[in-house]
Design a protein around this motif. Structure first.
Motif, PDB file in Angstrom:
ATOM      1  N   ILE A  11       0.843  -1.193   0.000  1.00 20.28           N
ATOM      2  CA  ILE A  11       0.000   0.000   0.000  1.00 20.28           C
ATOM      3  C   ILE A  11       0.879   1.244   0.000  1.00 20.28           C
ATOM      4  O   ILE A  11       1.753   1.405   0.856  1.00 20.28           O
ATOM      5  N   GLY A  12       0.681   2.074  -0.985  1.00 23.70           N
ATOM      6  CA  GLY A  12       1.443   3.310  -1.088  1.00 23.70           C
ATOM      7  C   GLY A  12       0.543   4.534  -1.063  1.00 23.70           C
ATOM      8  O   GLY A  12      -0.677   4.416  -0.876  1.00 23.70           O
ATOM      9  N   PRO A  13       1.120   5.711  -1.269  1.00 22.59           N
ATOM     10  CA  PRO A  13       0.328   6.950  -1.201  1.00 22.59           C
ATOM     11  C   PRO A  13      -0.750   7.040  -2.275  1.00 22.59           C
ATOM     12  O   PRO A  13      -1.725   7.784  -2.115  1.00 22.59           O
ATOM     13  N   LYS A  14      -0.617   6.271  -3.367  1.00 20.09           N
ATOM     14  CA  LYS A  14      -1.618   6.316  -4.430  1.00 20.09           C
ATOM     15  C   LYS A  14      -2.628   5.167  -4.353  1.00 20.09           C
ATOM     16  O   LYS A  14      -3.522   5.080  -5.181  1.00 20.09           O
ATOM     17  N   THR A  15      -2.452   4.299  -3.351  1.00 18.08           N
ATOM     18  CA  THR A  15      -3.359   3.163  -3.218  1.00 18.08           C
ATOM     19  C   THR A  15      -4.714   3.638  -2.714  1.00 18.08           C
ATOM     20  O   THR A  15      -4.812   4.326  -1.698  1.00 18.08           O
ATOM     21  N   LYS A  16      -5.757   3.244  -3.421  1.00 22.59           N
ATOM     22  CA  LYS A  16      -7.114   3.651  -3.057  1.00 22.59           C
ATOM     23  C   LYS A  16      -8.004   2.470  -2.673  1.00 22.59           C
ATOM     24  O   LYS A  16      -9.107   2.668  -2.162  1.00 22.59           O
ATOM     25  N   LEU A  17      -7.520   1.232  -2.919  1.00 19.95           N
ATOM     26  CA  LEU A  17      -8.340   0.058  -2.622  1.00 19.95           C
ATOM     27  C   LEU A  17      -7.447  -1.174  -2.562  1.00 19.95           C
ATOM     28  O   LEU A  17      -6.474  -1.291  -3.317  1.00 19.95           O
TER      29      LEU A  17
ATOM     30  N   GLY B  40      -4.517  -3.359   8.757  1.00 21.25           N
ATOM     31  CA  GLY B  40      -3.369  -2.629   8.220  1.00 21.25           C
ATOM     32  C   GLY B  40      -3.755  -1.621   7.167  1.00 21.25           C
ATOM     33  O   GLY B  40      -3.208  -0.509   7.115  1.00 21.25           O
ATOM     34  N   ALA B  41      -4.698  -2.004   6.295  1.00 18.92           N
ATOM     35  CA  ALA B  41      -5.137  -1.079   5.252  1.00 18.92           C
ATOM     36  C   ALA B  41      -5.898   0.102   5.846  1.00 18.92           C
ATOM     37  O   ALA B  41      -5.692   1.259   5.439  1.00 18.92           O
ATOM     38  N   HIS B  42      -6.770  -0.174   6.807  1.00 22.87           N
ATOM     39  CA  HIS B  42      -7.530   0.910   7.428  1.00 22.87           C
ATOM     40  C   HIS B  42      -6.621   1.888   8.170  1.00 22.87           C
ATOM     41  O   HIS B  42      -6.912   3.093   8.230  1.00 22.87           O
ATOM     42  N   ALA B  43      -5.530   1.368   8.727  1.00 27.30           N
ATOM     43  CA  ALA B  43      -4.575   2.251   9.403  1.00 27.30           C
ATOM     44  C   ALA B  43      -3.950   3.237   8.429  1.00 27.30           C
ATOM     45  O   ALA B  43      -3.467   4.307   8.834  1.00 27.30           O
ATOM     46  N   ARG B  44      -3.976   2.887   7.150  1.00 21.24           N
ATOM     47  CA  ARG B  44      -3.461   3.766   6.100  1.00 21.24           C
ATOM     48  C   ARG B  44      -4.578   4.460   5.329  1.00 21.24           C
ATOM     49  O   ARG B  44      -4.338   5.069   4.291  1.00 21.24           O
ATOM     50  N   GLY B  45      -5.798   4.309   5.829  1.00 17.71           N
ATOM     51  CA  GLY B  45      -6.922   4.996   5.217  1.00 17.71           C
ATOM     52  C   GLY B  45      -7.421   4.389   3.930  1.00 17.71           C
ATOM     53  O   GLY B  45      -8.051   5.074   3.118  1.00 17.71           O
ATOM     54  N   VAL B  46      -7.152   3.093   3.713  1.00 22.85           N
ATOM     55  CA  VAL B  46      -7.515   2.427   2.463  1.00 22.85           C
ATOM     56  C   VAL B  46      -8.593   1.384   2.726  1.00 22.85           C
ATOM     57  O   VAL B  46      -8.425   0.514   3.587  1.00 22.85           O
ATOM     58  N   PRO B  47      -9.696   1.412   1.990  1.00 24.38           N
ATOM     59  CA  PRO B  47     -10.746   0.400   2.153  1.00 24.38           C
ATOM     60  C   PRO B  47     -10.354  -0.927   1.531  1.00 24.38           C
ATOM     61  O   PRO B  47      -9.455  -0.995   0.678  1.00 24.38           O
ATOM     62  N   VAL B  48     -11.046  -1.995   1.942  1.00 26.95           N
ATOM     63  CA  VAL B  48     -10.734  -3.351   1.492  1.00 26.95           C
ATOM     64  C   VAL B  48     -12.005  -4.045   1.012  1.00 26.95           C
ATOM     65  O   VAL B  48     -13.033  -4.016   1.698  1.00 26.95           O
ATOM     66  N   VAL B  49     -11.910  -4.655  -0.168  1.00 28.07           N
ATOM     67  CA  VAL B  49     -12.982  -5.511  -0.672  1.00 28.07           C
ATOM     68  C   VAL B  49     -12.497  -6.947  -0.624  1.00 28.07           C
ATOM     69  O   VAL B  49     -11.382  -7.253  -1.067  1.00 28.07           O
ATOM     70  N   VAL B  50     -13.325  -7.832  -0.056  1.00 23.80           N
ATOM     71  CA  VAL B  50     -12.951  -9.238   0.116  1.00 23.80           C
ATOM     72  C   VAL B  50     -13.903 -10.113  -0.687  1.00 23.80           C
ATOM     73  O   VAL B  50     -15.122  -9.954  -0.618  1.00 23.80           O
ATOM     74  N   ASP B  51     -13.315 -11.035  -1.446  1.00 21.61           N
ATOM     75  CA  ASP B  51     -14.087 -12.052  -2.145  1.00 21.61           C
ATOM     76  C   ASP B  51     -14.241 -13.239  -1.201  1.00 21.61           C
ATOM     77  O   ASP B  51     -13.304 -13.988  -0.968  1.00 21.61           O
ATOM     78  N   GLY B  52     -15.442 -13.393  -0.656  1.00 27.33           N
ATOM     79  CA  GLY B  52     -15.697 -14.465   0.305  1.00 27.33           C
ATOM     80  C   GLY B  52     -16.356 -15.689  -0.300  1.00 27.33           C
ATOM     81  O   GLY B  52     -16.911 -16.522   0.440  1.00 27.33           O
ATOM     82  N   SER B  53     -16.277 -15.833  -1.613  1.00 30.16           N
ATOM     83  CA  SER B  53     -17.006 -16.905  -2.300  1.00 30.16           C
ATOM     84  C   SER B  53     -16.672 -18.290  -1.770  1.00 30.16           C
ATOM     85  O   SER B  53     -17.550 -19.145  -1.655  1.00 30.16           O
ATOM     86  N   GLN B  54     -15.397 -18.543  -1.458  1.00 31.52           N
ATOM     87  CA  GLN B  54     -14.990 -19.864  -0.974  1.00 31.52           C
ATOM     88  C   GLN B  54     -15.016 -19.957   0.547  1.00 31.52           C
ATOM     89  O   GLN B  54     -15.467 -20.961   1.096  1.00 31.52           O
ATOM     90  N   ALA B  55     -14.555 -18.927   1.230  1.00 34.91           N
ATOM     91  CA  ALA B  55     -14.371 -19.026   2.678  1.00 34.91           C
ATOM     92  C   ALA B  55     -15.666 -19.270   3.425  1.00 34.91           C
ATOM     93  O   ALA B  55     -15.713 -20.047   4.392  1.00 34.91           O
ATOM     94  N   THR B  56     -16.738 -18.620   2.990  1.00 36.09           N
ATOM     95  CA  THR B  56     -18.003 -18.744   3.725  1.00 36.09           C
ATOM     96  C   THR B  56     -18.601 -20.135   3.611  1.00 36.09           C
ATOM     97  O   THR B  56     -19.477 -20.497   4.401  1.00 36.09           O
ATOM     98  N   VAL B  57     -18.141 -20.923   2.649  1.00 31.54           N
ATOM     99  CA  VAL B  57     -18.674 -22.270   2.455  1.00 31.54           C
ATOM    100  C   VAL B  57     -18.110 -23.232   3.494  1.00 31.54           C
ATOM    101  O   VAL B  57     -18.791 -24.176   3.912  1.00 31.54           O
ATOM    102  N   HIS B  58     -16.889 -23.005   3.916  1.00 31.12           N
ATOM    103  CA  HIS B  58     -16.137 -24.023   4.641  1.00 31.12           C
ATOM    104  C   HIS B  58     -16.019 -23.791   6.144  1.00 31.12           C
ATOM    105  O   HIS B  58     -15.462 -24.629   6.851  1.00 31.12           O
TER     106      HIS B  58
END
Length: 410
Positions: free
Chosen positions: A164-170, A192-210
């Motif tokens: 994550i750098g100064p231009k990272t937005k997501l 860690g991303a939130h500490a730098r002010g960056v939002p996170v999108v998570v693909d939970g397609s597999q994890a929620t199954v197991h």
């Protein structure tokens, strides 16, 4: 956790397709990573929904419309409970993870990112969590920054954070790899991303199954799930969006149901989540998803996770005994997903064809994970992915079929 003992043979009776034969052999269904089979309660709910209860939602005042609306909106509450979300209105109904991730791309990222802005993502991502960002790269000049996995297929959360750098937005990351089975510490990445002010999108397609997930604990800004992997119907799913992110988003689809008023020179949108749910939804499919999630919760996600961990360990031991089999991904805490090739250059498509003759269904190809295939240095693999109804006997049948492949192709 359910108080009922986990009896896999009894559970298998809930899935009528598991009693059939393929090519004269009992079906061994090991393609759960692509789509899981459906229990009878889901099949019954879908049949009833079309045969006895069908009507459009939200718009009618008659009995059937009210019934469909009540059942459909009840699924939103079921999804929230399944995901550990307190605010039901943070659940947006979708046709699956792909629509949910595109909603983030068009509704949030497109108006917030400019040329030169960066999106950090892992090399393990499914195409559903890659292609929407490529569209932004092509159309707006957004830069994609890739984080590799290590030799075992593990993704170091700190490596993602350090990217994550100064231009990272997501940051866009999977919770569990559909190829390697690697489980990612998304909570650490989010922190860690939130500490730098960056939002996170998570693909939970597999994890929620197991296994169980708690999105209020993980804290991701966006978290997508898909119904067809969760033992529910195709065309069902949802995305959890934090309310503060909802307030920053514009609608992706426009049409009926997502508006409050429409005039010739203006439109007033409905409040979220309806603001992001245009048109007639997949009503019956979503109702089926609600039934599927209740089925899973009745079994107990912790019980499912324990069953699959034991199955993973047994499978790993059996496959490790085949010194001509190359298994991709050795993460210690991986899920019950095994991607492999055979020594000698046999193509995964040929391998899967031989396995199919023995009634064993696996998937062959790149598994919608092109960048990971490039990273691994392979064009394709076979993938055996296990679910809540699979057994040790089925693992043994997989191994027997693989030994036949080795005899044929070596």
């Amino acid at each position: 956790m359910s108080d009922v003992p986990y009896d896999v043979q009894d559970i298998r009776k809930d899935f009528p397709i598991l009693a059939r034969e393929v090519n004269g052999k009992p079906l061994v269904y090991l393609d759960n990573g692509a789509s899981a089979q459906k229990p009878q309660v889901v099949i019954d709910a879908v049949t009833r929904g079309y045969a006895e209860e069908y009507s459009n939602v939200h718009r009618g005042l008659h009995y059937l419309s009210n019934l469909a609306t009540e059942k459909y909106e009840g699924v939103r509450e079921i999804i929230a409970r399944f995901l550990g979300v307190k605010d039901v209105e943070e659940i947006v109904m979708t046709s699956g993870s792909t629509e949910g991730l595109n909603l983030v791309a068009y509704g949030w990222a497109m108006p917030h990112l400019q040329a030169g802005d960066e999106i950090v993502l892992s090399v393990m991502e499914h195409h559903a969590n890659i292609v929407p960002w490529h569209l932004l790269r092509e159309r707006q000049g957004v830069v994609l920054k890739w984080v590799d996995v290590d030799v075992n297929g593990d993704l170091d959360p700190q490596a993602v954070i350090d990217a994550i750098g100064p231009k990272t937005k997501l940051v866009a990351v999977t919770h569990m790899s559909n190829v390697l089975g690697t489980v990612v510490d998304v909570k650490a990445i989010v922190a860690g991303a939130h500490a730098r002010g960056v939002p996170v999108v998570v693909d939970g397609s597999q994890a929620t199954v197991h296994g169980p997930v708690d999105l209020d604990d993980i804290g991701a800004d966006f978290y997508a799930i898909t119904g067809h992997k969760l033992y529910g119907p195709s065309g069902s799913g949802a995305i959890h969006i934090r309310r503060e992110r909802m307030d920053e988003m514009r609608p992706f689809f426009g049409g009926g149901d997502m508006i409050r008023h429409v005039h010739k020179d203006a439109v007033e949108y409905a409040d979220p989540p309806m603001k992001f749910e245009a048109g007639t939804p997949n009503i019956v499919q979503q109702i089926g998803l609600g039934v599927a999630l209740e089925y899973l919760m009745d079994l107990g996600m912790e019980n499912i996770a324990a069953h699959e961990r034991a199955l993973r360990d047994y499978t790993r031991d059996r496959l490790d005994g085949l010194n001509w089999l190359n298994v991709q991904g050795r993460s210690a805490g991986k899920g019950a997903i095994f991607s492999f090739t055979l020594d000698g250059g046999a193509h995964p498509h040929d391998i899967s064809t031989v396995l199919d003759k023995k009634g064993v269904a696996v998937r062959a190809g790149h598994h919608c994970a092109g960048p990971l295939m490039d990273h691994l240095g392979v064009s394709a693999t076979c993938r055996a992915s296990f679910g809540l109804y699979n057994t040790r006997d089925e693992v043994d049948k997989l191994v027997e079929a693989l030994e036949l492949c080795h005899d044929l192709f070596s």
